[in-house]
Enzyme design. Structure first.
Site, PDB file in Angstrom:
ATOM      1  CE1 TYR A   1      38.178 -81.852   9.009  1.00  0.00           C
ATOM      2  CE2 TYR A   1      36.497 -80.222   7.858  1.00  0.00           C
ATOM      3  CZ  TYR A   1      37.091 -81.705   7.898  1.00  0.00           C
ATOM      4  OH  TYR A   1      37.280 -82.444   6.799  1.00  0.00           O
TER       5      TYR A   1
ATOM      6  CE1 TYR B   1      40.468 -83.689   6.756  1.00  0.00           C
ATOM      7  CE2 TYR B   1      39.926 -85.871   5.889  1.00  0.00           C
ATOM      8  CZ  TYR B   1      39.815 -84.389   5.997  1.00  0.00           C
ATOM      9  OH  TYR B   1      38.287 -84.211   5.803  1.00  0.00           O
TER      10      TYR B   1
END
Ligand SMILES: [Zn+2]
Lengths: 387, 150
Positions: free
Chosen positions: A288, A339
């Site tokens: 991430y 995202y």
């Protein structure tokens, strides 16, 4: 755990720049879930569990179940807290429900339309900030980028890490996105010169250190290992997962004793212990990246390299496909694919095991997906080709 | 001293736990009556022993820059005229486990660096919801001082 459940299908909506989607966030969620169910060779009426994460998720399971015509829902759940950092906890929740027999076919998703519902890159339009934010926003820590900048600046200071280490994370993401037509930044290569010439957002973060703001959704279907073996795609087993935070890791406003380091020591310990494997066994990894610098922290804390050596580890092409020892973010990641609060990384981690990635690492046995270490708790999942 | 960020920028929402910190003009922390732990930000219970008997503690207001960022991108329209601005994390001398977020508002002292000494000063901001003004800590570089300056 240990391969008793598997990912049977993955799906996503088209990924857009924020505000560019014609669909609502709810429609994006429905598209991703439908695609994941179809990918598995299942029907929506087979779905009996729905799991997501993010405290403020707007796409409630009852509404989704009704709109999608799922079967009877036997299980719903949500990982609590942590923002994008807790994304892999959803797999633990589904794994628990499936192995306990509470559900047979669980979809996990995250949908995010920053065009429709407000941007993570902007301060909220409020006059007053409450709770932890009272100590942050009045002083200009008004969006995640500043919060993470304070954390990463200290980390760089303590461990002698330079700007080039951050650049490597962005360069890897952009290099990989150029192979992935799903990536929002497909067709937009990034050079080292472009990176350094880009404007500062909040030092030490340039523009390209920051995740995009997007509209889109990603989803997976999990079922038991036995059932997954009879479906359309090769099962991708959940070998192990771990989530949580250090003791007192949740003290607010930068007062946690472990600041500024990532909070992955114990997540890593638990993950490798449960998996019966270690970092050296991992073939490919998705991290991430809300911001490049926190990705460095996660790579180090989960066990790939000590913090003092993290710049060496990410340099020289080591994290880039096809020649690096540990290619990371092989679909372009949050920086260059999209995202979706990190959940699109699960789809890529699964595709790497199946052999379907646009930056395919050969013969992947173990594929790691890590969320965090920004807002605790964080989480990680390890996928495998064999149970 | 003027507020470092614009007068109409976000203010803290007061509650029983944070009222002292944002109105007293002192660096108000929280001490556990049972075990003596000083904690920040305040909490409804002591994070060490879970006691609910908590009292005010005060820091002297001297510290060092522990981390900082220069923010160049305006995060909202009200900050458009304020960029670049700094945000710093201050480690307190007398409670080194406590870190306070603030702004270093002495542009003539040169670039910020981790480790520089700072001390608290106070800015008074009218509270649109109350007759009592808010008093926010800000920071200037320099050696420890005695009584905190206005
Ligand atoms: Zn106590």
């Amino acid at each position: 755990m240990h391969g008793r459940t598997a990912v049977a299908g993955v799906g996503e909506s088209r990924y857009y720049r924020r505000g560019a989607a014609d669909e609502t966030e709810f429609q994006l969620a429905c598209i991703a879930i439908r695609n994941a169910v179809e990918d598995a060779g299942l029907k929506l009426s087979d779905v009996d569990g729905i799991v997501s994460f993010m405290d403020r998720d707007r796409n409630h399971p009852a509404r989704l179940g009704a709109a999608l015509g799922t079967g009877k829902l036997n299980f719903t759940g949500q990982a609590w807290g942590g923002g994008g950092n807790l994304g892999m906890s959803t797999l633990m929740i589904a794994d628990g429900a499936l192995t306990a027999g509470y559900a047979e076919c669980v979809v996990i998703f995250r949908a995010l339309a920053q065009g429709q519902f407000g941007r993570f890159g902007r301060a909220p339009a409020v006059a007053r900030a409450a709770g932890e934010q009272a100590y942050l926003m009045p002083f200009g820590v008004a969006a995640p980028v500043v919060r993470n900048a304070l954390m990463v600046r200290r980390y760089m200071h303590e461990h002698g890490i330079g700007q080039e280490a951050l650049a490597e994370i962005a360069l890897a993401a952009y290099a990989h996105a150029q192979h992935n037509p799903r990536a929002v930044r497909y067709g937009h290569p990034l050079t080292r010169e472009d990176y350094h010439a880009s404007r500062w957002i909040a030092e030490p973060f340039h523009l390209f250190d920051c995740c995009q703001e997007n509209d889109g959704a990603a989803a997976i279907v999990m079922t038991t290992a036995e059932r997954a073996r009879d479906l359309a795609k090769p099962p991708v087993y959940l070998r192990a997962a771990a989530a949580g935070m250090e003791r007192w890791g949740g003290v607010p406003a930068f007062n946690e004793p472990s600041f500024p380091n990532g909070r992955y020591w114990h997540i890593g310990e638990k993950l490798w212990e449960r998996a019966g494997a270690g970092p050296a066994d991992v073939d490919v990894a998705q991290f991430y990246e809300n911001f490049s610098g926190t990705t460095l922290m996660a790579i180090s804390d989960i066990g790939f390299a000590p913090a003092d050596g993290i710049e060496d580890f990410v340099s020289g092409g080591n994290i880039q496909w096809p020649d690096g020892d540990l290619p990371i973010n092989t679909s372009g990641g949050n920086l260059a694919e999209a995202y979706i609060h990190g959940f699109q990384a699960v789809n890529e981690g699964v595709r790497q095991v199946r052999g379907d990635s646009t930056c395919q690492v050969p013969d992947v046995e173990l594929s790691l997906v890590v969320s965090g270490p920004g807002t605790p708790p964080g989480s990680a999942a390890l996928f495998s080709r064999e149970p | 001293m003027d507020r470092y960020l614009p007068e109409d920028w976000i203010l803290p929402a007061l509650d029983d736990g944070n009222r002292d910190f944002f109105t007293s003009g002192r660096l108000a922390l929280q001490r556990c009556v049972e075990c003596g732990t000083v904690q920040h930000p305040p909490e409804d219970v002591c994070r060490s022993c879970q006691s609910q008997r908590l009292e005010a503690a005060e820091a002297e207001g001297n510290g060092r820059i522990y981390s900082f960022s220069i923010v160049h991108h305006p995060l909202g329209p009200k900050l458009a005229g304020s960029v670049p601005y700094n945000v710093a994390l201050i480690q307190l001398d007398d409670h080194p486990h406590v870190r306070i977020v603030g702004n270093v508002c002495d542009p003539d002292e040169g670039p910020l660096e981790i480790g520089q000494r700072v001390r608290a000063v106070w800015t008074t901001v009218p509270d649109p919801h109350s007759d009592e003004p808010l008093r926010l800590p800000q920071w200037v570089r320099g050696e420890p001082a005695g009584p905190q300056a206005e």
